[in-house]
Design an enzyme around this catalytic site. Structure first.
Site, PDB file in Angstrom:
ATOM      1  N   LYS A 270       0.843  -1.202   0.000  1.00  0.00           N
ATOM      2  CA  LYS A 270       0.000   0.000   0.000  1.00  0.00           C
ATOM      3  C   LYS A 270       0.876   1.249   0.000  1.00  0.00           C
ATOM      4  O   LYS A 270       1.477   1.586   1.015  1.00  0.00           O
ATOM      5  CB  LYS A 270      -0.924   0.028   1.223  1.00  0.00           C
ATOM      6  CG  LYS A 270      -2.061   1.021   0.985  1.00  0.00           C
ATOM      7  CD  LYS A 270      -2.617   1.655   2.231  1.00  0.00           C
ATOM      8  CE  LYS A 270      -1.931   2.918   2.657  1.00  0.00           C
ATOM      9  NZ  LYS A 270      -1.868   4.014   1.677  1.00  0.00           N
TER      10      LYS A 270
ATOM     11  N   GLU B 222       8.991   1.286  11.005  1.00  0.00           N
ATOM     12  CA  GLU B 222      10.083   2.260  10.813  1.00  0.00           C
ATOM     13  C   GLU B 222       9.435   3.627  10.892  1.00  0.00           C
ATOM     14  O   GLU B 222       8.655   3.986  10.010  1.00  0.00           O
ATOM     15  CB  GLU B 222      10.731   2.076   9.438  1.00  0.00           C
ATOM     16  CG  GLU B 222      11.320   0.703   9.179  1.00  0.00           C
ATOM     17  CD  GLU B 222      12.532   0.401  10.028  1.00  0.00           C
ATOM     18  OE1 GLU B 222      13.121   1.337  10.595  1.00  0.00           O
ATOM     19  OE2 GLU B 222      12.876  -0.785  10.126  1.00  0.00           O
TER      20      GLU B 222
ATOM     21  N   CYS C  17      13.399  10.717   7.257  1.00  0.00           N
ATOM     22  CA  CYS C  17      13.365  10.249   8.651  1.00  0.00           C
ATOM     23  C   CYS C  17      14.752  10.299   9.285  1.00  0.00           C
ATOM     24  O   CYS C  17      14.874  10.372  10.496  1.00  0.00           O
ATOM     25  CB  CYS C  17      12.808   8.830   8.691  1.00  0.00           C
ATOM     26  SG  CYS C  17      13.678   7.728   7.591  1.00  0.00           S
TER      27      CYS C  17
ATOM     28  N   GLU D 147       9.765  16.292  15.271  1.00  0.00           N
ATOM     29  CA  GLU D 147      10.161  16.054  13.880  1.00  0.00           C
ATOM     30  C   GLU D 147       9.435  17.075  13.002  1.00  0.00           C
ATOM     31  O   GLU D 147       8.206  17.114  12.985  1.00  0.00           O
ATOM     32  CB  GLU D 147       9.761  14.631  13.459  1.00  0.00           C
ATOM     33  CG  GLU D 147      10.229  14.295  12.059  1.00  0.00           C
ATOM     34  CD  GLU D 147       9.829  12.894  11.600  1.00  0.00           C
ATOM     35  OE1 GLU D 147       8.657  12.521  11.787  1.00  0.00           O
ATOM     36  OE2 GLU D 147      10.686  12.186  11.045  1.00  0.00           O
TER      37      GLU D 147
HETATM   38  P1  NAD Z   1       2.071   8.478   7.415  1.00  0.00           P
HETATM   39  O1  NAD Z   1       2.229   7.754   8.695  1.00  0.00           O
HETATM   40  O2  NAD Z   1       1.066   9.555   7.329  1.00  0.00           O
HETATM   41  O3  NAD Z   1       1.720   7.444   6.245  1.00  0.00           O
HETATM   42  C1  NAD Z   1       2.512   6.310   5.962  1.00  0.00           C
HETATM   43  C2  NAD Z   1       1.651   5.272   5.260  1.00  0.00           C
HETATM   44  O4  NAD Z   1       0.647   4.813   6.171  1.00  0.00           O
HETATM   45  C3  NAD Z   1       0.897   5.788   4.045  1.00  0.00           C
HETATM   46  O5  NAD Z   1       0.835   4.766   3.067  1.00  0.00           O
HETATM   47  C4  NAD Z   1      -0.478   6.082   4.603  1.00  0.00           C
HETATM   48  O6  NAD Z   1      -1.480   6.050   3.620  1.00  0.00           O
HETATM   49  C5  NAD Z   1      -0.628   4.929   5.592  1.00  0.00           C
HETATM   50  N1  NAD Z   1      -1.602   5.159   6.655  1.00  0.00           N
HETATM   51  C6  NAD Z   1      -2.029   6.352   7.158  1.00  0.00           C
HETATM   52  N2  NAD Z   1      -2.945   6.130   8.127  1.00  0.00           N
HETATM   53  C7  NAD Z   1      -3.077   4.790   8.251  1.00  0.00           C
HETATM   54  C8  NAD Z   1      -3.838   3.943   9.108  1.00  0.00           C
HETATM   55  N3  NAD Z   1      -4.658   4.447  10.034  1.00  0.00           N
HETATM   56  N4  NAD Z   1      -3.701   2.602   8.976  1.00  0.00           N
HETATM   57  C9  NAD Z   1      -2.844   2.084   8.080  1.00  0.00           C
HETATM   58  N5  NAD Z   1      -2.109   2.831   7.234  1.00  0.00           N
HETATM   59  C10 NAD Z   1      -2.211   4.168   7.325  1.00  0.00           C
HETATM   60  O7  NAD Z   1       3.537   8.986   7.051  1.00  0.00           O
HETATM   61  P2  NAD Z   1       3.982   9.885   5.812  1.00  0.00           P
HETATM   62  O8  NAD Z   1       3.495  11.270   6.077  1.00  0.00           O
HETATM   63  O9  NAD Z   1       3.629   9.210   4.527  1.00  0.00           O
HETATM   64  O10 NAD Z   1       5.573   9.814   5.956  1.00  0.00           O
HETATM   65  C11 NAD Z   1       6.280  10.638   6.814  1.00  0.00           C
HETATM   66  C12 NAD Z   1       6.661   9.913   8.085  1.00  0.00           C
HETATM   67  O11 NAD Z   1       7.312   8.694   7.772  1.00  0.00           O
HETATM   68  C13 NAD Z   1       7.674  10.697   8.914  1.00  0.00           C
HETATM   69  O12 NAD Z   1       7.329  10.644  10.276  1.00  0.00           O
HETATM   70  C14 NAD Z   1       8.986   9.963   8.673  1.00  0.00           C
HETATM   71  O13 NAD Z   1       9.939  10.102   9.691  1.00  0.00           O
HETATM   72  C15 NAD Z   1       8.508   8.564   8.525  1.00  0.00           C
HETATM   73  N6  NAD Z   1       9.490   7.771   7.793  1.00  0.00           N
HETATM   74  C16 NAD Z   1      10.236   6.854   8.484  1.00  0.00           C
HETATM   75  C17 NAD Z   1      11.206   6.114   7.823  1.00  0.00           C
HETATM   76  C18 NAD Z   1      12.036   5.105   8.568  1.00  0.00           C
HETATM   77  O14 NAD Z   1      12.603   4.242   7.917  1.00  0.00           O
HETATM   78  N7  NAD Z   1      12.112   5.162   9.881  1.00  0.00           N
HETATM   79  C19 NAD Z   1      11.422   6.300   6.464  1.00  0.00           C
HETATM   80  C20 NAD Z   1      10.648   7.240   5.790  1.00  0.00           C
HETATM   81  C21 NAD Z   1       9.669   7.967   6.465  1.00  0.00           C
END
Ligand code: NAD
Length: 477
Positions: free
Chosen positions: A174, A249, A283, A380
């Site tokens: 997804k 992650e 991240c 963050e």
């Molecule tokens: P997000 O948490 O909003 O979304 C991530 C994914 O989860 C998307 O596909 C989204 O559609 C899905 N999602 C959202 N709500 C959901 C739910 N209730 N149930 C299941 N899935 C759901 O994050 P984002 O805004 O896309 O990305 C930014 C964040 O990701 C930042 O906090 C960043 O630090 C983190 N990030 C972490 C890493 C790592 O490896 N640690 C790498 C990249 C990004």
């Protein structure tokens, strides 16, 4: 390559059952350029069920060497389509084209690594005290849901999908609603490269609407998630109902620690890209800088000069280093942080405003002498903003480094080997680099301590995370 705009299920593109669509906006031009199908509950159910069938009826029992061969082919086909994939990535999230090309190459490399790893994934023989013969098996789980964010859409999709497939699982991928295109292309190209239909399903759509149906589906055995800490918490909660396996992650607020004995001028030159690359939407961004007081002001001067040289602009240009933020909403969030800093009288060493013209741009912003209680220091930001503080005492500095609830990445700059080892051991984070800003190596584990997550991506650790460990004992008499 035509822009993929449907869901990818059972080896083919098709419309979502409910006919819902989401429009994508190019962040550099603010223009809508495509509408993409959004999967609903019926799509999720049918995709998970047919992934389970594809797993049971073939993929699970395919000889490992054969699985490896198919994954090598996937890597080859990805490389053949590198430019088209890079263009899609650039359009959907405004990623500078040179970075996009590197990241598609990284995704292909990930498939190569796990293609080779399939036949080197050894178990153990254990000398149990009862005698007889005891050995372990690493067995696939079944259907794995991989949920990925928008900041590195293609490499993260690859580094979840490839080890899960290599370990013998089927995957439902997804992508984030802002960045479905390269994930959809991955599904189709992998199928073209020989991956059987149903083994990799790609379901775009809003996480808030469809993520929970996917996470709680009775046939999903593991959820591998990369995204924000708040959504990670929700996923862990939902997964706990059936004791589903999870790897998470999550966010970060990584330190960049510069000692006076280091080649601090080199650190100052290279550090801007450690936080401003991907417009700070990383991240691993080194967004908290600790600089030993005796070199703080000259370091800041060089760091700001190097920041001002960064090329901010059109992602389509080979020279561009910093593109726009991913959306108007993301820029507004970052600007709230900057407004808070302004209100508190924080020292802006450079940046803070929007460049003229279209696109969700923000200038790379350096905040100096930031009080460690301030929002900008603690939270963050996920945008092009860095905070600097001077330090005098190593132990006090380490206490502040570890005061963050996050623990993902970080850099240490020193030429004193004993100090480097002592500080590397003391910093609470899953990934560190010394005299470098490198965080991601395909061959090495990647993941966080504390609220930055559980489990590991990449390396052999990721493959282990996509299996159940079984112990088998054979009596000798
Ligand atoms: P997000 O948490 O909003 O979304 C991530 C994914 O989860 C998307 O596909 C989204 O559609 C899905 N999602 C959202 N709500 C959901 C739910 N209730 N149930 C299941 N899935 C759901 O994050 P984002 O805004 O896309 O990305 C930014 C964040 O990701 C930042 O906090 C960043 O630090 C983190 N990030 C972490 C890493 C790592 O490896 N640690 C790498 C990249 C990004």
């Amino acid at each position: 390559m035509t822009i993929p705009n449907q869901i990818f299920v059972d080896g083919a593109f098709r419309n979502a059952c409910e006919g819902k669509r989401t429009s994508l906006t190019n962040p550099a031009t603010e223009a809508v350029f495509v509408e993409v199908a959004s999967a609903g509950p019926a799509d999720i159910n049918s995709a998970v069920e047919s992934a389970q069938a594809a797993w049971e009826n073939g993929w699970r029992d395919l000889p490992p060497g054969k699985r490896g061969e198919i994954l090598f082919n996937v890597a080859r086909v990805l490389r053949e389509n590198l430019e088209a994939l890079a263009q899609l990535e650039m359009q959907q999230i405004g990623k500078p084209i040179a970075d996009a090309r590197d990241e598609i190459g990284l995704g292909a490399r990930v498939f190569e690594f796990y293609a080779g790893a399939v036949t080197k994934f050894y178990g153990q023989t254990i000398p149990v005290s009862r005698g007889g013969f005891d050995f372990t098996l690493r067995q696939p789980m079944g259907v794995v849901a991989c949920i990925v964010p928008w900041n590195f859409p293609f490499p993260i999709a690859c580094w979840k999908t490839a080890p899960a497939l290599a370990a013998g699982n089927a995957v439902v991928l997804k992508p984030a609603s802002l960045s479905p295109l390269t994930a959809l292309a991955l599904g189709e190209l992998a199928h073209r490269a020989g991956l059987p239909a149903g083994v990799l399903q790609v379901l775009p759509g809003a996480g808030s609407a469809m993520g929970e149906t996917l996470v709680t589906h009775r046939l999903v055995r593991k959820v591998s998630f990369t995204g924000s800490t708040s959504v990670g918490q929700r996923i862990m909660e939902l997964a706990s109902r059936d004791i589903k396996r999870v790897s998470l992650e999550l966010g970060g607020k990584s330190p960049n620690i510069v000692f006076a004995d280091a080649d601090w001028a080199r650190a100052a030159e290279s550090s801007p890209m450690s936080v401003f690359a991907n417009t700070g939407q990383d991240c691993c961004a080194r967004s908290r800088m600790f600089v030993e007081r005796s070199v703080y002001e000259p370091f800041l001067e060089k760091f700001v000069a190097a920041t001002r040289k960064l090329v901010v602009g059109d992602p389509a240009s080979d020279q561009t280093q910093i593109g726009p933020l991913v959306s108007a909403g993301q820029r507004a969030t970052v600007e709230e942080f900057l407004a808070d800093a302004k209100k508190k009288g924080t020292r802006f060493a450079c940046g803070g405003g929007r460049p003229a013209g279209k696109g969700y741009y923000l200038e790379p912003t350096v905040l100096a002498d930031v009080p460690t209680g301030d929002r900008c220091w603690r939270e963050e930001i996920f945008g092009p903003v860095v905070c600097l503080v001077p330090f005098d005492d190593e132990a006090a500095m380490l206490r502040e480094v570890n005061a963050s609830p996050y623990g993902l990445s970080g850099s240490i700059w020193t030429n004193d080997l004993r100090r480097a080892l002592r500080v590397a051991r003391a910093v609470e984070s899953g990934v560190l680099s010394i005299n470098s800003h490198s965080s991601v190596h395909v061959e090495a584990p990647f993941g966080g301590f504390k609220q930055s997550g559980v489990g590991r991506d990449l390396g052999m650790a990721a493959m282990e995370g996509y299996t159940e460990l079984k112990n088998v004992y054979i009596a000798e008499s």
